[in-house]
Scaffold this active site. Structure first.
Site, PDB file in Angstrom:
ATOM      1  N   ALA A  29     -11.449  24.469 -32.094  1.00  9.93           N
ATOM      2  CA  ALA A  29     -10.406  23.448 -32.241  1.00  9.93           C
ATOM      3  C   ALA A  29      -9.972  23.002 -30.856  1.00  9.93           C
ATOM      4  O   ALA A  29     -10.365  23.604 -29.854  1.00  9.93           O
ATOM      5  CB  ALA A  29      -9.214  24.017 -33.001  1.00  9.93           C
ATOM      6  N   LYS A  30      -9.202  21.980 -30.773  1.00 14.26           N
ATOM      7  CA  LYS A  30      -8.603  21.574 -29.493  1.00 14.26           C
ATOM      8  C   LYS A  30      -7.415  20.680 -29.805  1.00 14.26           C
ATOM      9  O   LYS A  30      -7.385  20.021 -30.847  1.00 14.26           O
ATOM     10  CB  LYS A  30      -9.614  20.790 -28.647  1.00 14.26           C
ATOM     11  CG  LYS A  30      -9.327  20.831 -27.176  1.00 14.26           C
ATOM     12  CD  LYS A  30      -9.827  22.143 -26.557  1.00 14.26           C
ATOM     13  CE  LYS A  30      -9.515  22.247 -25.087  1.00 14.26           C
ATOM     14  NZ  LYS A  30     -10.144  23.434 -24.494  1.00 14.26           N
ATOM     15  N   GLY A  31      -6.457  20.654 -28.883  1.00 15.23           N
ATOM     16  CA  GLY A  31      -5.303  19.781 -29.058  1.00 15.23           C
ATOM     17  C   GLY A  31      -4.993  19.096 -27.752  1.00 15.23           C
ATOM     18  O   GLY A  31      -5.513  19.480 -26.701  1.00 15.23           O
TER      19      GLY A  31
END
Ligand code: NAD
Length: 425
Positions: free
Chosen positions: A114-116
């Site tokens: 994931a990444k934000g």
């Protein structure tokens, strides 16, 4: 075959996404990946765009844009950093999320990627503004995160304090402390010993394995490090402690060069005090462009993506590249490096130390039992060097480069998980 795959939706279609995707496609084709799994892995599982209104110190409300992308959860909860930077966009976050899936699969962690990110300039924001930004962003992405669901961590522009605010915001909503919701936290609220240094330390463990495998002695080897934040400064420090002469370092403003070797501890103190290398007496000033082209044994790009390009790849004068940053090399540059015989360890292997120790932090939080630093560093060494040597041997047997070998190993593990779980419903 690739031509008949779905084209990239415009919302993800950025240079970074295209680069990561083209590497995935090339490895998937090489390994004859099941076509349905291939199609699925080309796109993220979930992508959330959020609006983050923040009352600035001036009294005005500024509306920021934020993102959280979960690429694939076939192996476990998703995991990935949160980036605060003016250039953040959905395509970049999605590319970095895909990279995280591949990284976790490659080194054998029970995580998806994931990444934000938030498009903002944290350097121009006060502590209060950053805290309000972080708390509102956390609230907006709350439905997606949790210790069994998706676990954020620091990345460019964020740090342990930002993680503490995220952990507190999440915990306030639940009504009890949930340390396992983020990693890279301060030690006093469930952070792990060794986490802050883990990525840079991992870069150096990998570098030492490269030197051993290529028969290069540390004594007499030189290194250049681009980027002097968490990853770069720690890598530079540990390279020195291994007897490697660090001759050049840089940050976003400028670099310093000294062929006799820089005193890294001194540089760290100087940068901490002055926030710049400008005026540093122990070396000459050098531009970031020139720094990358210095003759050296090892080049560690540890800043942002897209630094080694078709424009400068022909001018690099290093023998080895160990990618501390995510996606520092463009696809075109990669081809040039291969032709020139420069040995490159790809990001998903070289900088996996951060997520490996994040995994240890999460395990400690869930067990509520904390380990000693030596145990953590020893386990990091074991996991990262085992992954490196597996990839090295596979690349030698199959006569492919380390990037292709890493991607193929990661994809095989993902394919096994997808095939055995089957397609829902
Ligand atoms: P950071 O914000 O602590 O440091 C980034 C550094 O890069 C700063 O010194 C900044 O001045 C410098 N920089 C920015 N633009 C530059 C440019 N154009 N030229 C030269 N230097 C420049 O970030 P970090 O945590 O050290 O992350 C660096 C890279 O490593 C990123 O690509 C990140 O995604 C990757 N990474 C970080 C971790 C981690 O645990 N922190 C883990 C894996 C990968």
């Amino acid at each position: 075959m690739i031509e008949t795959l779905q084209s990239v939706p415009p919302e993800f279609d950025t240079p970074t996404y295209r680069d990561v995707l083209s590497q995935l496609d090339a490895a998937a084709e090489w390994v004859h990946l099941d076509r349905n799994i291939w199609k699925r892995l080309r796109l993220p599982q979930r992508a959330l765009c959020v609006t983050v209104p923040v009352r600035m110190d001036s009294g005005d409300v500024h509306v920021f844009q934020g993102f959280r992308v979960q690429h694939d959860s076939s192996l476990g909860p998703t995991k990935g950093g949160v980036r605060y930077h003016p250039a953040v966009d959905l395509g970049e976050v999605a590319a970095l999320a895909m990279n995280m899936t591949l990284k976790c699969a490659l080194v054998g962690l029970p995580y998806g990627g994931a990444k934000g990110g938030i498009r903002c300039n944290p350097k121009n924001m006060s502590r209060g503004e950053l805290q309000r930004l972080t708390r509102r962003y956390t609230t907006e992405i709350l439905p997606l995160i949790g210790p069994d669901h998706d676990i954020p961590a620091p990345d460019v522009g964020t740090n342990d304090q930002v993680m503490a605010w995220m952990m507190d915001t999440y915990s306030q909503q639940r009504g009890y402390a949930v340390p396992g919701v983020v990693t890279g936290k301060p030690i006093c609220i469930g952070g792990s010993l060794g986490r802050e240094e883990a990525t840079g330390r991992g870069v150096v463990y990998v570098t030492m394995e490269v030197l051993r495998r290529l028969g290069i002695k540390a004594e007499g080897a030189t290194a250049v490090v681009q980027g002097f934040g968490n990853v770069g400064s720690v890598a530079a420090r540990f390279l020195t402690s291994q007897g490697i002469r660090v001759i050049g370092v840089s940050d976003s403003a400028c670099g310093v060069y000294n062929n006799r070797g820089l005193n890294v501890a001194d540089l760290i103190s100087y940068k901490k005090a002055k926030h710049t290398f400008e005026g540093y007496p122990g070396g000459e000033r050098i531009t970031n462009e020139a720094l990358l082209e210095l003759p050296c044994t090892i080049l560690v790009p540890a800043a942002l993506s897209g630094q080694i390009t078709e424009d400068n790849a022909n001018r690099l004068q290093c023998r080895v590249i160990v990618e501390g940053a995510n996606s520092p090399t463009t696809r075109g540059a990669d081809e040039i490096l291969k032709e020139r015989g420069i040995f490159a360890v790809p990001d998903i292997l070289a900088n996996s130390g951060g997520v490996i120790v994040s995994y240890f932090e999460w395990v400690q939080d869930l067990q509520k039992y904390f380990w000693k630093e030596k145990e953590i560093n020893d386990k990091l060494h074991e996991v990262i060097t085992t992954a490196f040597n597996k990839v090295f041997e596979f690349s030698a047997t199959e006569n492919i480069d380390m990037r292709r070998a890493s991607m193929v190993n990661a994809i095989k593990r993902l394919a096994d998980a997808h095939l055995v779980r089957g397609l829902y419903p």
